[in-house]
Scaffold this motif. Structure first.
Motif, short mmCIF file in Angstrom:
data_model
loop_
_atom_site.label_atom_id
_atom_site.label_comp_id
_atom_site.label_asym_id
_atom_site.label_seq_id
_atom_site.Cartn_x
_atom_site.Cartn_y
_atom_site.Cartn_z
N ARG A 88 -6.57 -17.39 -9.48
CA ARG A 88 -6.94 -18.08 -10.69
C ARG A 88 -8.53 -18.47 -10.55
NH1 ARG A 88 -2.03 -20.23 -10.13
NH2 ARG A 88 -2.59 -22.19 -9.10
N ALA A 89 -8.92 -19.10 -9.37
CA ALA A 89 -10.32 -19.68 -9.11
C ALA A 89 -11.21 -18.49 -8.86
CB ALA A 89 -10.35 -20.51 -7.92
N GLY A 90 -10.99 -17.11 -8.86
CA GLY A 90 -11.92 -16.33 -8.89
C GLY A 90 -12.37 -15.92 -7.39
N GLU A 91 -11.75 -16.63 -6.25
CA GLU A 91 -12.21 -16.43 -4.90
C GLU A 91 -11.60 -15.01 -4.47
OE1 GLU A 91 -10.63 -19.82 -2.92
OE2 GLU A 91 -11.33 -21.16 -4.32
N ARG A 92 -10.70 -14.36 -5.05
CA ARG A 92 -10.12 -13.06 -4.53
C ARG A 92 -9.94 -12.26 -5.84
NH1 ARG A 92 -8.54 -12.92 0.76
NH2 ARG A 92 -8.20 -14.96 1.62
N ASP A 93 -10.10 -10.80 -5.70
CA ASP A 93 -9.74 -10.02 -6.79
C ASP A 93 -9.44 -8.70 -6.09
OD1 ASP A 93 -12.31 -8.60 -6.17
OD2 ASP A 93 -13.38 -9.64 -7.57
N GLU A 94 -9.38 -7.79 -7.30
CA GLU A 94 -8.91 -6.37 -6.65
C GLU A 94 -9.72 -5.47 -5.72
OE1 GLU A 94 -11.38 -5.86 -10.26
OE2 GLU A 94 -9.75 -7.19 -9.89
N ARG A 95 -10.94 -6.09 -5.55
CA ARG A 95 -11.93 -5.41 -4.62
C ARG A 95 -11.34 -5.72 -3.00
NH1 ARG A 95 -17.00 -7.68 -7.71
NH2 ARG A 95 -15.65 -9.43 -7.54
N ASP A 96 -10.64 -6.63 -3.02
CA ASP A 96 -10.09 -6.98 -1.68
C ASP A 96 -9.05 -6.15 -1.15
OD1 ASP A 96 -9.00 -8.27 0.61
OD2 ASP A 96 -9.36 -10.44 -0.21
N ALA A 97 -9.41 -5.10 -0.23
CA ALA A 97 -8.49 -4.27 0.30
C ALA A 97 -7.11 -5.00 0.90
CB ALA A 97 -8.97 -3.16 1.27
N THR A 98 -7.49 -5.95 1.74
CA THR A 98 -6.34 -6.56 2.25
C THR A 98 -5.50 -7.24 1.32
OG1 THR A 98 -7.61 -7.04 4.11
CG2 THR A 98 -5.71 -8.27 4.17
N LEU A 99 -5.95 -7.92 0.39
CA LEU A 99 -5.14 -8.44 -0.77
C LEU A 99 -4.41 -7.32 -1.49
CD1 LEU A 99 -4.32 -10.50 -3.09
CD2 LEU A 99 -6.46 -10.14 -4.20
N MET A 100 -4.99 -6.24 -1.77
CA MET A 100 -4.28 -5.25 -2.66
C MET A 100 -3.11 -4.50 -1.80
SD MET A 100 -5.63 -5.60 -5.30
CE MET A 100 -4.70 -4.15 -6.37
N ALA A 101 -3.35 -4.59 -0.47
CA ALA A 101 -2.45 -3.94 0.66
C ALA A 101 -1.05 -4.88 0.59
CB ALA A 101 -2.73 -3.64 1.73
N HIS A 102 -1.37 -6.09 0.58
CA HIS A 102 -0.46 -7.07 0.47
C HIS A 102 0.40 -7.19 -0.75
CE1 HIS A 102 1.75 -10.71 0.62
NE2 HIS A 102 1.13 -11.19 -0.52
N LEU A 103 -0.27 -7.10 -1.77
CA LEU A 103 0.25 -6.99 -3.20
C LEU A 103 1.36 -5.63 -3.23
CD1 LEU A 103 -2.28 -8.40 -5.47
CD2 LEU A 103 -0.16 -9.65 -4.60
N GLU A 104 0.64 -4.64 -2.91
CA GLU A 104 1.40 -3.39 -2.98
C GLU A 104 2.57 -3.58 -2.00
OE1 GLU A 104 -1.27 -0.14 -2.11
OE2 GLU A 104 -2.36 -0.66 -3.81
#
Length: 119
Positions: A88-104
């Motif tokens: 929500r704060a914009g500290e992370r987004d879809e450019r974060d490969a680790t985040l995207m792997a976690h979400l997938e």
């Protein structure tokens, strides 16, 4: 009480089997609406069985990924709240490969529980 038989998963599977194999065919002949509602109940029982069987390992994997992603420990709820705050704060987004792997991975685990035939 894992040594007790039948297990919760076995009981849920037995109830679902009875409803699917005996109750639904009889209901379809006499009350199709109730047959449909019973199919919904059977599907719900199947989700509960998969949740009991697959949920703890899925939660552990999610917790491990979140701990690494966020660089801190906490309960699964706390870690998810922190990730949501960061998003929500914009500290992370879809450019974060680790985040995207976690979400997938998290989504795949949830789908395996909710509807394994989806894939």
């Amino acid at each position: 009480m894992a040594q007790d038989r039948p297990t919760a998963g076995e009981l849920l599977a037995a109830i679902a089997d009875f409803l699917r194999e005996e109750a639904i065919p009889a209901l379809d002949r006499t009350d199709p609406r109730l047959g449909f509602q019973t199919r919904v109940a059977v599907n719900s029982l199947a989700i509960l069985e998969r949740e009991a069987r697959l949920g703890p390992a899925a939660d552990a994997r999610e917790h491990e990924r979140l701990t690494k992603l966020l660089g801190r420990d906490g309960t699964l709820t706390e870690l998810n709240r922190e990730l949501a705050r960061q998003l929500r704060a914009g500290e992370r987004d879809e450019r974060d490969a680790t985040l995207m792997a976690h979400l997938e991975a998290t989504t795949a685990d949830k789908i395996a529980i909710a509807n394994p035939k989806w894939r």
